[in-house]
Design an enzyme around this catalytic site. Structure first.
Site, mmCIF file in Angstrom:
data_model
loop_
_atom_site.group_PDB
_atom_site.id
_atom_site.type_symbol
_atom_site.label_atom_id
_atom_site.label_comp_id
_atom_site.label_asym_id
_atom_site.label_seq_id
_atom_site.Cartn_x
_atom_site.Cartn_y
_atom_site.Cartn_z
ATOM 1 N N LYS A 1 -5.207 -2.714 -64.271
ATOM 2 C CA LYS A 1 -6.558 -2.963 -64.775
ATOM 3 C C LYS A 1 -6.609 -2.815 -66.295
ATOM 4 O O LYS A 1 -7.186 -3.652 -66.999
ATOM 5 C CB LYS A 1 -7.552 -2.014 -64.102
ATOM 6 N N ASP B 1 -19.730 -0.788 -75.930
ATOM 7 C CA ASP B 1 -20.766 -1.042 -74.931
ATOM 8 C C ASP B 1 -20.270 -2.201 -74.084
ATOM 9 O O ASP B 1 -19.642 -3.133 -74.600
ATOM 10 C CB ASP B 1 -22.104 -1.381 -75.582
ATOM 11 N N GLY C 1 -11.590 9.380 -69.595
ATOM 12 C CA GLY C 1 -10.749 8.205 -69.334
ATOM 13 C C GLY C 1 -10.723 7.254 -70.515
ATOM 14 O O GLY C 1 -9.671 6.715 -70.875
#
EC number: 3.6.1.66
Length: 200
Positions: free
Chosen positions: A178, A72, A12
């Protein structure tokens, strides 16, 4: 065409960054860490998202001789001083146990009233070149935390973070909605001018 490697085996994430590079008209070929199975995973020993992203990007750039991107990310809760932060994926003690992490966080915040439930998703994205050149950019998705999970999309803490200006949680948004506002999407889009500057 320059090959660019993304420090993840998450399909993804690769698809998302590929689309962002294509939308920006950048010609670089993007591959994931799966293309180099002999490269070991890097221990995330940094104390910030940026440090962990740089650790992964530099390790991959050194091992492959190619420009490398790493990210991260995590959830930062204001009333907890920014925790879980870099420990988001292992907040309950077991790495990647989304439900246990979510349940523990909700229990810790059970007596916190709505006005004090502000939080944000944060992401640091790093680009490292084999010669040691590095750049880091960051993205944020601010919001508030619900008292109970809602929605079936996304992963991690998505079912409890309600983005600013919306009435739904991240887990109730469509993938396109999103991606348009996500911390990772913002960080990856901020990488575009960096890639252009260092690789074109």
């Amino acid at each position: 065409m320059t090959r660019l490697i993304l420090a993840t085996r998450n399909a993804g994430k690769i698809t998302e960054l590929r689309a962002i590079l294509a939308d920006a008209g950048l010609p670089h070929e993007l591959v994931g860490a799966d293309a180099y199975p002999d490269v070991p995973d890097v221990k995330e020993t940094g104390v910030t998202f940026a440090e962990n992203a740089l650790l992964k990007a530099h390790a991959l750039a050194r091992a492959t001789g190619l420009p490398a991107v790493a990210d991260d990310s995590g959830l930062c809760v204001d009333v907890l001083g920014g925790a879980p932060g870099i420990f988001s994926a292992r907040w309950s003690g077991r790495h990647g146990d989304d439900r246990a992490n979510l349940d523990l966080l909700l229990a810790q915040l059970s007596d916190i009233a709505d006005p004090h439930r502000s939080a944000h998703f944060a992401c640091a994205a790093a680009l490292a070149l084999p010669d040691g050149t590095e750049r880091v950019v960051e993205g944020r998705l601010p919001g508030t935390l619900r008292h109970t999970p809602s929605g079936t999309g996304g992963f991690g803490y998505d079912p409890i973070l309600q983005p600013e200006g919306d009435t739904r949680t991240c887990a109730e948004l469509t993938p396109a909605e999103k991606n348009a506002i996500s911390h990772r999407g913002k960080a990856f889009r901020a990488l575009v001018p960096v890639v252009r500057e260092l690789l074109d």
